[in-house]
Design a protein around this motif. Structure first.
Motif, PDB file in Angstrom:
ATOM      1  N   GLN A 106       1.036  -1.262   0.176  1.00 22.22           N
ATOM      2  CA  GLN A 106       0.044   0.068  -0.070  1.00 22.22           C
ATOM      3  C   GLN A 106       0.815   1.032   0.103  1.00 22.22           C
ATOM      4  OE1 GLN A 106      -2.666  -2.114  -0.786  1.00 22.22           O
ATOM      5  NE2 GLN A 106      -3.828  -0.264   0.097  1.00 22.22           N
ATOM      6  N   ILE A 107       2.135   1.116   0.416  1.00 21.23           N
ATOM      7  CA  ILE A 107       2.803   2.287   0.513  1.00 21.23           C
ATOM      8  C   ILE A 107       4.145   2.094  -0.442  1.00 21.23           C
ATOM      9  CG2 ILE A 107       4.481   3.954   1.585  1.00 21.23           C
ATOM     10  CD1 ILE A 107       2.818   3.262   4.113  1.00 21.23           C
ATOM     11  N   THR A 108       4.503   2.712  -1.714  1.00 22.42           N
ATOM     12  CA  THR A 108       5.529   2.395  -2.541  1.00 22.42           C
ATOM     13  C   THR A 108       6.304   3.618  -2.616  1.00 22.42           C
ATOM     14  OG1 THR A 108       4.245   2.816  -4.436  1.00 22.42           O
ATOM     15  CG2 THR A 108       4.491   0.672  -3.613  1.00 22.42           C
ATOM     16  N   VAL A 109       7.752   3.503  -3.060  1.00 19.70           N
ATOM     17  CA  VAL A 109       8.503   4.677  -3.303  1.00 19.70           C
ATOM     18  C   VAL A 109       9.496   4.177  -4.406  1.00 19.70           C
ATOM     19  CG1 VAL A 109      10.548   6.061  -2.087  1.00 19.70           C
ATOM     20  CG2 VAL A 109       8.639   5.107  -0.611  1.00 19.70           C
ATOM     21  N   THR A 136      15.161   1.594   0.345  1.00 17.55           N
ATOM     22  CA  THR A 136      16.489   1.569  -0.369  1.00 17.55           C
ATOM     23  C   THR A 136      16.202   1.424  -1.842  1.00 17.55           C
ATOM     24  OG1 THR A 136      17.233   0.090   1.470  1.00 17.55           O
ATOM     25  CG2 THR A 136      18.751   0.553  -0.419  1.00 17.55           C
ATOM     26  N   CYS A 137      16.813   2.800  -2.350  1.00 14.82           N
ATOM     27  CA  CYS A 137      16.612   2.973  -3.876  1.00 14.82           C
ATOM     28  C   CYS A 137      18.060   2.699  -4.342  1.00 14.82           C
ATOM     29  CB  CYS A 137      16.391   4.396  -4.056  1.00 14.82           C
ATOM     30  SG  CYS A 137      14.863   5.104  -2.893  1.00 14.82           S
ATOM     31  N   PRO A 138      18.015   2.505  -5.688  1.00 14.49           N
ATOM     32  CA  PRO A 138      19.376   2.202  -6.356  1.00 14.49           C
ATOM     33  C   PRO A 138      20.505   3.104  -6.177  1.00 14.49           C
ATOM     34  CG  PRO A 138      17.190   2.025  -7.781  1.00 14.49           C
ATOM     35  CD  PRO A 138      16.835   2.570  -6.664  1.00 14.49           C
ATOM     36  N   GLY A 139      20.265   4.267  -6.001  1.00 13.12           N
ATOM     37  CA  GLY A 139      21.226   5.571  -5.691  1.00 13.12           C
ATOM     38  C   GLY A 139      20.647   6.622  -4.602  1.00 13.12           C
ATOM     39  N   PRO A 140      21.501   7.566  -4.815  1.00 15.08           N
ATOM     40  CA  PRO A 140      21.044   8.753  -3.591  1.00 15.08           C
ATOM     41  C   PRO A 140      19.732   9.284  -4.367  1.00 15.08           C
ATOM     42  CG  PRO A 140      23.320   8.687  -4.099  1.00 15.08           C
ATOM     43  CD  PRO A 140      23.041   7.615  -5.078  1.00 15.08           C
ATOM     44  N   VAL A 141      19.085   9.769  -3.493  1.00 13.38           N
ATOM     45  CA  VAL A 141      17.656  10.195  -3.986  1.00 13.38           C
ATOM     46  C   VAL A 141      17.485  11.735  -3.889  1.00 13.38           C
ATOM     47  CG1 VAL A 141      15.328  10.146  -3.406  1.00 13.38           C
ATOM     48  CG2 VAL A 141      16.574   8.077  -2.952  1.00 13.38           C
ATOM     49  N   GLY A 142      17.358  12.246  -4.876  1.00 16.90           N
ATOM     50  CA  GLY A 142      16.983  14.022  -4.814  1.00 16.90           C
ATOM     51  C   GLY A 142      15.643  14.040  -4.640  1.00 16.90           C
ATOM     52  N   THR A 143      14.688  13.656  -5.665  1.00 18.58           N
ATOM     53  CA  THR A 143      13.221  13.633  -5.367  1.00 18.58           C
ATOM     54  C   THR A 143      12.769  12.196  -5.317  1.00 18.58           C
ATOM     55  OG1 THR A 143      13.084  15.730  -6.452  1.00 18.58           O
ATOM     56  CG2 THR A 143      11.221  14.383  -6.619  1.00 18.58           C
ATOM     57  N   ALA A 144      11.936  11.910  -4.426  1.00 21.53           N
ATOM     58  CA  ALA A 144      11.131  10.453  -4.304  1.00 21.53           C
ATOM     59  C   ALA A 144       9.670  10.672  -4.475  1.00 21.53           C
ATOM     60  CB  ALA A 144      11.459   9.923  -2.800  1.00 21.53           C
ATOM     61  N   THR A 145       9.278   9.544  -5.311  1.00 23.33           N
ATOM     62  CA  THR A 145       7.978   9.596  -5.762  1.00 23.33           C
ATOM     63  C   THR A 145       7.409   8.553  -4.686  1.00 23.33           C
ATOM     64  OG1 THR A 145       8.121  10.123  -8.026  1.00 23.33           O
ATOM     65  CG2 THR A 145       6.115   8.904  -7.398  1.00 23.33           C
ATOM     66  N   VAL A 146       6.400   8.986  -3.809  1.00 17.70           N
ATOM     67  CA  VAL A 146       5.815   8.403  -2.734  1.00 17.70           C
ATOM     68  C   VAL A 146       4.267   7.919  -2.983  1.00 17.70           C
ATOM     69  CG1 VAL A 146       5.491   7.718  -0.322  1.00 17.70           C
ATOM     70  CG2 VAL A 146       7.491   8.949  -1.189  1.00 17.70           C
ATOM     71  N   ALA A 147       3.897   6.814  -3.171  1.00 22.09           N
ATOM     72  CA  ALA A 147       2.489   6.643  -3.431  1.00 22.09           C
ATOM     73  C   ALA A 147       1.906   5.772  -2.053  1.00 22.09           C
ATOM     74  CB  ALA A 147       2.157   5.630  -4.564  1.00 22.09           C
ATOM     75  N   VAL A 148       0.859   6.240  -1.654  1.00 24.75           N
ATOM     76  CA  VAL A 148       0.018   5.877  -0.233  1.00 24.75           C
ATOM     77  C   VAL A 148      -1.295   5.357  -0.882  1.00 24.75           C
ATOM     78  CG1 VAL A 148      -0.540   6.304   1.912  1.00 24.75           C
ATOM     79  CG2 VAL A 148       1.502   7.390   0.911  1.00 24.75           C
ATOM     80  N   HIS A 149      -1.642   4.184  -0.427  1.00 25.61           N
ATOM     81  CA  HIS A 149      -2.920   3.887  -0.446  1.00 25.61           C
ATOM     82  C   HIS A 149      -3.361   2.926   0.850  1.00 25.61           C
ATOM     83  CE1 HIS A 149      -2.528   3.985  -4.846  1.00 25.61           C
ATOM     84  NE2 HIS A 149      -1.312   3.541  -4.686  1.00 25.61           N
ATOM     85  N   MET A 150      -3.018   3.652   1.938  1.00 21.83           N
ATOM     86  CA  MET A 150      -3.421   2.869   3.150  1.00 21.83           C
ATOM     87  C   MET A 150      -4.984   2.849   3.566  1.00 21.83           C
ATOM     88  SD  MET A 150      -0.570   1.516   4.524  1.00 21.83           S
ATOM     89  CE  MET A 150      -1.087   1.145   5.949  1.00 21.83           C
ATOM     90  N   LEU A 151      -5.513   1.601   3.767  1.00 24.54           N
ATOM     91  CA  LEU A 151      -6.750   1.819   4.218  1.00 24.54           C
ATOM     92  C   LEU A 151      -7.842   1.963   3.113  1.00 24.54           C
ATOM     93  CD1 LEU A 151      -6.726   3.034   7.937  1.00 24.54           C
ATOM     94  CD2 LEU A 151      -6.167   0.806   6.873  1.00 24.54           C
ATOM     95  N   THR A 152      -7.661   2.336   1.929  1.00 29.54           N
ATOM     96  CA  THR A 152      -8.568   2.629   0.812  1.00 29.54           C
ATOM     97  C   THR A 152      -9.132   1.254   0.137  1.00 29.54           C
ATOM     98  OG1 THR A 152      -6.606   2.804  -0.832  1.00 29.54           O
ATOM     99  CG2 THR A 152      -7.413   4.973   0.225  1.00 29.54           C
ATOM    100  N   ASP A 153      -8.458   0.279   0.742  1.00 36.26           N
ATOM    101  CA  ASP A 153      -9.148  -0.877   0.078  1.00 36.26           C
ATOM    102  C   ASP A 153     -10.115  -1.333   1.262  1.00 36.26           C
ATOM    103  OD1 ASP A 153      -7.112  -1.397   2.146  1.00 36.26           O
ATOM    104  OD2 ASP A 153      -6.937  -3.413   1.866  1.00 36.26           O
ATOM    105  N   LEU A 154     -10.249  -0.679   2.332  1.00 39.70           N
ATOM    106  CA  LEU A 154     -11.311  -0.912   3.356  1.00 39.70           C
ATOM    107  C   LEU A 154     -12.487  -0.157   2.922  1.00 39.70           C
ATOM    108  CD1 LEU A 154      -9.485  -1.341   6.622  1.00 39.70           C
ATOM    109  CD2 LEU A 154     -10.155  -3.003   4.979  1.00 39.70           C
TER     110      LEU A 154
END
Length: 229
Positions: A106-109, A136-154
């Motif tokens: 439900q949470i991906t980066v 843990t990303c493949p290399g140093p992170v400048g900008t992270a794309t974070v998706a959140v779907h917590m509890l929306t399946d409920l």
């Protein structure tokens, strides 16, 4: 034992379920109370690691999640919408592999367009402190794309309040489940979301144009006064 009851909407949904002679489903979830939260930050010692901490908005949300994952008995949720929480519930959910798998689903980066691998830290107190996931990303992170779907399946009405570095904020909701977070020190517009940066640029640009127009007006007025006989 603590008895938590949320709002009329949940009771109405549960009442409908009772009238139909069925047990409460996702419609009996309680998305109308205190919102769940996430905080997003870059690990200070590891520039390739994004830390996301999630915390449920209410104890009843934890119960509903535990029931849906099969970690708590179904009788914790009554047909009238009442939810029964026990102090042992957080301890039953926190260390569970099912809960960890749910978090990672439900949470991906992603960093630099590439998916980051999440590792769930066993929470010491899920109810009070929430849970932390290191991505843990493949290399140093400048900008992270974070998706959140917590509890929306409920219930798709659930929303999540998110905070990032330098006070940046965002709201995750249905249809707006992804956000770009500037995390690295060299990231352009660090501390501001893209929309906030655009808004600030528009305001500054407007002020500069207004100032230029005022200066031009004053110069023209002075020129007219000098030209008068």
């Amino acid at each position: 034992m603590k008895h938590h009851r949320r709002r009329l909407a949940a009771a109405v949904a549960a009442g409908i379920a009772a009238a139909l002679g069925s047990t409460p489903g996702p419609a009996a979830a309680h998305p109308f109370g205190d919102p769940q939260t996430v905080s997003i930050a870059l690990d200070g010692a590891r520039p390739e690691v994004v830390r996301v901490r999630w915390k449920a908005g209410g104890l009843d949300d934890l119960v509903l999640l535990g029931v849906s994952l099969g970690l708590l008995p179904k009788d914790r949720v009554m047909l009238d919408g009442a939810v029964f929480y026990r102090d042992s519930d957080a301890a039953a959910i926190g260390p569970s592999d099912r809960f960890a798998a749910y978090l990672l689903k439900q949470i991906t980066v992603a960093g630099g367009g590439k998916a980051c691998t999440g590792t769930v830290e066993p929470p010491s107190d899920l109810a009070k402190s929430g849970v932390t996931v290191d991505y843990t990303c493949p290399g140093p992170v400048g900008t992270a794309t974070v998706a959140v779907h917590m509890l929306t399946d409920l219930n798709p009405a659930y929303q999540t309040l998110a905070t990032g570095p330098k006070g940046e904020r965002a709201v995750y909701r249905q249809g707006e489940d992804s956000h770009d977070w500037p995390l690295g020190a060299a990231a352009p517009g660090a501390g501001l979301g893209r929309s906030a940066a655009l808004q600030l640029g528009a305001v500054v640009g407007g002020l500069l144009l207004a100032g230029a127009a005022a200066l031009l007006f004053v110069k023209k007025r002075k020129a007219k006064e000098i030209a008068k006989p």
